[in-house]
Scaffold this active site. Structure first.
Site, PDB file in Angstrom:
ATOM      1  N   CYS A  29      -3.955  -2.264  -0.292  1.00  0.00           N
ATOM      2  CA  CYS A  29      -4.248  -3.633  -0.107  1.00  0.00           C
ATOM      3  C   CYS A  29      -5.162  -3.813   1.132  1.00  0.00           C
ATOM      4  O   CYS A  29      -4.768  -3.191   2.159  1.00  0.00           O
ATOM      5  CB  CYS A  29      -2.860  -4.568   0.245  1.00  0.00           C
TER       6      CYS A  29
ATOM      7  N   SER B 154       0.902  -1.038  -0.006  1.00  0.00           N
ATOM      8  CA  SER B 154       0.003  -0.065  -0.199  1.00  0.00           C
ATOM      9  C   SER B 154       0.805   1.428  -0.084  1.00  0.00           C
ATOM     10  O   SER B 154       1.678   1.241   0.872  1.00  0.00           O
ATOM     11  CB  SER B 154      -0.824   0.016   1.328  1.00  0.00           C
TER      12      SER B 154
ATOM     13  N   HIS C 121       3.704  13.060  -8.711  1.00  0.00           N
ATOM     14  CA  HIS C 121       4.771  13.564  -9.590  1.00  0.00           C
ATOM     15  C   HIS C 121       4.391  14.615  -9.987  1.00  0.00           C
ATOM     16  O   HIS C 121       3.348  14.459 -10.735  1.00  0.00           O
ATOM     17  CB  HIS C 121       5.571  12.525 -10.338  1.00  0.00           C
TER      18      HIS C 121
END
Length: 274
Positions: free
Chosen positions: A152, A124, A129
């Site tokens: 997850c 996880s 960016h």
């Protein structure tokens, strides 16, 4: 052994063998478009974007996302780039985590004794960016943000959709969502998804959707969902950098509006218009 329970698609509880191993990944591309004609205006726009969306602010946004989806931050790595752009990586865990398991040296971005810290990414994680961009032959500058939220277990990145969209000036939004893997019940039966979804749009606020034209491309048998969104209304003043719209003659306003819309359509469609 019996692990956690999840809600089946009919909302009944389902006992699992072990834990929920489904991985849910939400990926964003968000674009902001601006008219900056001169080299000076382009430079000032990129500098403005770099200040507005530096690694500190991006870290705060991802920390808020972590709170929204109900996860715990384990580790943060962040970096501002020269000449522009920034990145943030956050390792998260589902639910509460003992303090002893959290790396205090860089938790929530408070880096100590290091100029940079590199965090490994586990099941996880959140990443962002930024990519400011311009070209001397084109008066249109763009700012792209790539965001990935991978979880997850029971926590879902879909719960942060509206917050992420509102955190940026978004003219074009491309969203991908995929559920990977499977989890088993106590009888060994596989479950490849643990929630109802027919479209990513189902998880976006109606008021937000009203501002965009949106299309879907979904592959239901593979639990792959794709949505593209294009802003409907173009208020020219919002796209002029250091220029008042009333300083421009009507024809120039129209030409600029057409250039902005063309840039948006090309990004939205993924094709150049000749």
């Amino acid at each position: 052994m019996t692990g956690r329970s999840i809600k089946k698609l009919d909302n009944n509880k389902l006992s699992l063998y072990g834990f929920n191993n489904l991985t849910k990944t939400l990926s964003f591309n968000i674009y902001d478009v601006c008219y900056a004609k001169t080299e000076r205006e382009q430079h000032d726009y990129l500098q403005y974007i770099d200040e507005q969306y530096n690694s500190e602010r991006l870290t705060r946004i991802l920390c808020d996302v972590t709170d929204i989806i109900g996860a715990t931050i384990l580790n943060i790595s962040k970096q501002d780039y020269d000449p522009q752009g920034a990145s943030v990586n956050i390792l998260i865990a589902e639910g509460e985590v003992p303090v002893s398991e959290i790396d205090q040296s860089c938790n929530r971005g408070k880096m100590v004794a290091h100029e940079t810290v590199h965090a490994h990414l586990d099941k996880s994680h959140l990443t962002v960016h930024t990519f400011p961009e311009s070209h001397p032959d084109n008066a249109i500058s763009t700012f792209r943000v790539d965001i990935d939220v991978s979880t997850c277990g029971e926590i879902s990145p879909l719960n942060a959709l509206d917050y992420l969209i509102e955190s940026f000036d978004s003219d074009i939004i491309t969203i991908d969502y995929r559920v990977r893997g499977f989890t088993r019940d106590v009888h060994g039966k596989k479950y490849f998804i643990d929630h109802d979804i027919t479209s990513i749009q189902n998880y976006i606020n109606e008021a937000t959707l009203q501002r965009y034209d949106a299309i879907d491309v979904n592959v239901y048998q593979s639990n792959i969902f794709h949505t593209k969104m294009l802003i409907k209304e173009l208020q020219l003043q919002n796209y002029l950098f250091n220029t008042d719209v009333y300083e421009l003659p009507p024809k120039q306003r129209l030409d600029i509006s057409n250039s902005l819309r063309r840039e948006m359509i090309e990004i939205f469609s993924g094709a150049n218009i000749y």
